[in-house]
Design a protein around this motif. Structure first.
Motif, PDB file in Angstrom:
ATOM      1  N   ALA A  10     -67.805   5.657 -43.383  1.00 16.96           N
ATOM      2  CA  ALA A  10     -69.064   5.704 -44.155  1.00 16.96           C
ATOM      3  C   ALA A  10     -68.806   5.146 -45.549  1.00 16.96           C
ATOM      4  O   ALA A  10     -69.278   5.679 -46.546  1.00 16.96           O
ATOM      5  N   GLY A  11     -68.014   4.084 -45.601  1.00 22.08           N
ATOM      6  CA  GLY A  11     -67.785   3.398 -46.877  1.00 22.08           C
ATOM      7  C   GLY A  11     -69.006   2.543 -47.202  1.00 22.08           C
ATOM      8  O   GLY A  11     -70.114   2.787 -46.700  1.00 22.08           O
ATOM      9  N   LEU A  12     -68.795   1.528 -48.021  1.00 20.20           N
ATOM     10  CA  LEU A  12     -69.912   0.694 -48.456  1.00 20.20           C
ATOM     11  C   LEU A  12     -70.562   0.001 -47.266  1.00 20.20           C
ATOM     12  O   LEU A  12     -71.784   0.037 -47.091  1.00 20.20           O
ATOM     13  N   VAL A  13     -69.736  -0.619 -46.442  1.00 15.99           N
ATOM     14  CA  VAL A  13     -70.286  -1.438 -45.354  1.00 15.99           C
ATOM     15  C   VAL A  13     -70.799  -0.566 -44.210  1.00 15.99           C
ATOM     16  O   VAL A  13     -71.892  -0.802 -43.681  1.00 15.99           O
ATOM     17  N   ASP A 313     -64.183  -4.895 -44.566  1.00 16.45           N
ATOM     18  CA  ASP A 313     -62.734  -5.006 -44.734  1.00 16.45           C
ATOM     19  C   ASP A 313     -61.975  -4.843 -43.421  1.00 16.45           C
ATOM     20  O   ASP A 313     -60.864  -5.353 -43.281  1.00 16.45           O
ATOM     21  N   ALA A 314     -62.537  -4.118 -42.477  1.00 18.01           N
ATOM     22  CA  ALA A 314     -61.863  -3.937 -41.193  1.00 18.01           C
ATOM     23  C   ALA A 314     -61.637  -5.298 -40.529  1.00 18.01           C
ATOM     24  O   ALA A 314     -60.626  -5.523 -39.861  1.00 18.01           O
ATOM     25  N   ALA A 315     -62.566  -6.219 -40.740  1.00 17.50           N
ATOM     26  CA  ALA A 315     -62.444  -7.560 -40.150  1.00 17.50           C
ATOM     27  C   ALA A 315     -61.686  -8.503 -41.076  1.00 17.50           C
ATOM     28  O   ALA A 315     -60.972  -9.401 -40.629  1.00 17.50           O
ATOM     29  N   HIS A 316     -61.844  -8.327 -42.386  1.00 11.23           N
ATOM     30  CA  HIS A 316     -61.277  -9.303 -43.342  1.00 11.23           C
ATOM     31  C   HIS A 316     -60.960  -8.628 -44.672  1.00 11.23           C
ATOM     32  O   HIS A 316     -61.735  -8.718 -45.606  1.00 11.23           O
ATOM     33  N   ALA A 317     -59.839  -7.958 -44.739  1.00 14.67           N
ATOM     34  CA  ALA A 317     -59.450  -7.392 -46.042  1.00 14.67           C
ATOM     35  C   ALA A 317     -58.880  -8.529 -46.882  1.00 14.67           C
ATOM     36  O   ALA A 317     -58.066  -9.324 -46.393  1.00 14.67           O
ATOM     37  N   ILE A 318     -59.324  -8.627 -48.132  1.00  9.98           N
ATOM     38  CA  ILE A 318     -58.899  -9.742 -48.992  1.00  9.98           C
ATOM     39  C   ILE A 318     -58.459  -9.196 -50.343  1.00  9.98           C
ATOM     40  O   ILE A 318     -58.790  -8.060 -50.687  1.00  9.98           O
ATOM     41  N   GLN A 324     -65.281 -10.546 -54.109  1.00 12.48           N
ATOM     42  CA  GLN A 324     -66.112 -10.886 -52.954  1.00 12.48           C
ATOM     43  C   GLN A 324     -65.936  -9.973 -51.747  1.00 12.48           C
ATOM     44  O   GLN A 324     -66.647 -10.126 -50.763  1.00 12.48           O
ATOM     45  N   GLY A 325     -64.981  -9.030 -51.786  1.00 10.72           N
ATOM     46  CA  GLY A 325     -64.717  -8.216 -50.589  1.00 10.72           C
ATOM     47  C   GLY A 325     -65.961  -7.499 -50.094  1.00 10.72           C
ATOM     48  O   GLY A 325     -66.370  -7.641 -48.943  1.00 10.72           O
ATOM     49  N   MET A 326     -66.562  -6.718 -50.993  1.00 12.49           N
ATOM     50  CA  MET A 326     -67.781  -5.995 -50.618  1.00 12.49           C
ATOM     51  C   MET A 326     -68.917  -6.980 -50.335  1.00 12.49           C
ATOM     52  O   MET A 326     -69.680  -6.806 -49.372  1.00 12.49           O
ATOM     53  N   ASN A 327     -69.024  -7.998 -51.168  1.00 13.15           N
ATOM     54  CA  ASN A 327     -70.095  -8.993 -50.980  1.00 13.15           C
ATOM     55  C   ASN A 327     -70.005  -9.636 -49.592  1.00 13.15           C
ATOM     56  O   ASN A 327     -71.015  -9.813 -48.914  1.00 13.15           O
ATOM     57  N   ALA A 328     -68.769  -9.955 -49.183  1.00 12.25           N
ATOM     58  CA  ALA A 328     -68.578 -10.570 -47.862  1.00 12.25           C
ATOM     59  C   ALA A 328     -68.919  -9.571 -46.760  1.00 12.25           C
ATOM     60  O   ALA A 328     -69.553  -9.929 -45.755  1.00 12.25           O
TER      61      ALA A 328
END
Ligand SMILES: Cc1cc2nc3c(=O)[nH]c(=O)nc-3n(C[C@H](O)[C@H](O)[C@H](O)COP(=O)(O)OP(=O)(O)OC[C@H]3O[C@@H](n4cnc5c(N)ncnc54)[C@H](O)[C@@H]3O)c2cc1C
Length: 472
Positions: A10-13, A313-318, A324-328
């Motif tokens: 239940a994070g941001l995404v 982030d589970a798919a693409h942690a950067i 851009q992490g949250m934005n992506a």
């Protein structure tokens, strides 16, 4: 008949996805390893504030949260550079005064969680998913009772109660150390990679001035670029700034080398002299606050049939250097939402299309973020780079329809990240040509140069016109 949606995290995404799925009538259950952050006191987590840009705002608009979050977001319309000699300079981000926004991670997450709750999602806290049996979609869950302070990559030592549950349609929004990603990685022909960079980060805080005033320029992202390391600061609504020091773990000028005040004080006095009066207790903060590591992850498979998929982030942690992490991750939600519009309940197609459209962008934003680290810590202090930035802006003003800088494409557009990556070479070629012609301002008064510039712009336009700017 709608499928039952289960979301890990239940994070941001995860919270945003839950809202979007509830709006479409899907029953939603979330398993979150931490306690409810709206009630529990959770120790200092990753970065108190985040930079939100166009892609993030777009997704918040879909969730109906844009206006509310705008009230507590602080626009940052450029970089405010603090040079080693004490001089400062402001570099606007966009040619039309565009801004990225500093938002509180905690407030945003809490609002998203509450909206998810209100929309009817069931959130189960203190439920850590240990692993997923991917073909059968069976979740192995552990009830955790720690205060949520154990980092995601470590198990809590508290004894746990274990149970399992079968999901119908599962999304792994469980961040950089995703249990679903890890479970995918054991499957045949799935390539998966996680890389720590040699740098870590430590947060420090600049307190507000009298009457909650800001003690530095409020509407800017502050940077102290120092080559191999850098300090940045983003404003908070209470007048404080959250600073983040990024530096290598080991070697000269590293966290390892700054273990005592005898080393730390001369280091700060040399490199961050103008920050010391703003945080006179920096040495104590430095001793107390933890150093955190930075990871990037990649995986070849983002979904399993019509049963499960990774998101955020589970798919693409950067690494965080492009903000851009949250934005992506939010953009993943926007794209998924669009695919639901297009393919209704055909989850086999939706998830296949989701991977086709988003994976190249996940890989691209990972590269862009690594590249921007070098730009922020190093190049922004280089006079040739600064000259290039000025020229970029001039060209953007002169040819508004044809030229948008890489930074603007990433932060102020919906251009797929993979397309942005493809624009880099063409922009480098164009700007190298322009810069080698001499002083831009002087040259642009000469008719022959303007004709030459027009023809270079035509070539540039040809180079990029084949690219996919709309993500189809
Ligand atoms: C220092 C720093 C600065 C950053 N700055 C920016 C920025 O300015 N702009 C930006 O766009 N991005 C930024 N980011 C990136 C951003 O924080 C992430 O991209 C974003 O948090 C991803 O959201 P998420 O929901 O996918 O993952 P997370 O926020 O990590 O949420 C995952 C959730 O899943 C839960 N969870 C984890 N494992 C399990 C499990 N096994 N079972 C159940 N639940 C689980 C976690 O407790 C958490 O609540 C920054 C990151 C860092 C480290």
């Amino acid at each position: 008949m709608s499928r039952q949606v289960t979301i890990l995290g239940a994070g941001l995404v995860g919270s945003l996805l839950a809202i979007l799925m509830r709006r479409r009538g899907y029953p939603v259950t979330i398993y979150e390893r931490r306690p409810d952050m709206r009630k529990a006191v959770i120790g200092a987590g990753r970065s108190i504030n985040l930079a939100m840009s166009t892609r993030g705002w777009n997704a918040l608009e879909l969730a109906g949260l844009k206006e509310e979050m705008e009230q507590i977001a602080i626009p940052m319309s450029g970089r405010f550079l603090h040079q080693p000699d004490g001089s400062t300079a402001f570099q606007p981000y966009g040619k039309n005064g565009e801004a990225i926004y500093s938002v509180s991670r905690g407030e945003l997450n809490k609002r998203l969680m509450t909206l998810a709750d209100e929309s009817g999602a069931e959130i189960h806290f203190n439920q850590r998913c240990a692993r997923v049996d991917v073909p059968s979609n069976t979740l192995h869950l552990e009830e955790t009772s720690d205060a949520g302070n154990t980092p995601s990559n470590q198990h809590s030592n508290t004894p746990t109660l274990q149970h399992s549950n079968t999901a119908d349609l599962l999304f792994g929004a469980d961040g950089a150390f995703s249990a679903l990603r890890s479970s995918y990685s054991y499957m045949d022909r799935v390539s998966s990679e996680q890389k720590y960079i040699d740098y870590g980060y430590k947060e420090l805080n600049i307190t507000p001035g009298d009457g909650s005033t800001f003690r530095m320029e409020k509407q800017a992202l502050h940077i102290w670029p120092r080559g191999k390391f850098m300090l940045i600061a983003l404003p908070n609504t209470d007048g404080s700034f959250t600073c983040t020091l990024f530096m290598p773990f080991e070697g000269q000028d590293s966290f390892e080398a700054l273990q005592d005040d005898a080393a730390l004080k001369p280091f700060f006095e040399k490199h961050f002299a103008d920050a010391i009066p703003l945080m006179p207790d920096y040495a104590e903060q430095f001793r107390t606050n933890p150093v955190a590591s930075l990871i990037t992850t990649r995986i070849s498979q983002w979904h399993y049939k019509d049963k499960s998929a990774l998101i955020g982030d589970a798919a693409h942690a950067i690494v965080p250097f492009y903000g851009q992490g949250m934005n992506a991750g939010f953009e993943d939600c926007t794209v998924l939402s669009r695919l639901m519009d297009e393919h209704s309940e055909d989850w086999s197609t939706i998830l296949k299309e989701y991977q086709r459209l988003r994976k190249p962008n996940g890989d691209a934003v990972l590269e862009l973020a690594l590249m921007n680290f070098i730009e922020m810590r190093d190049k922004v202090a280089d006079p040739r780079f600064l000259e290039r930035k000025k020229i970029e802006k001039q060209i953007g003003i002169r040819y508004p329809e044809q030229f948008t800088s890489i930074y603007e494409l990433v932060s102020f557009s919906h251009t797929p990240y993979a397309t942005v990556m493809q624009c880099i070479d063409a922009q480098d070629r164009l700007l190298e040509r322009v810069m080698s012609a001499g002083d831009f301002e002087e040259m642009s008064r000469q008719e022959t140069f303007v004709e030459q510039l027009d023809s270079w712009m035509k070539e540039y336009h040809q180079d990029i016109q084949q690219l996919d700017f709309f993500g189809r």
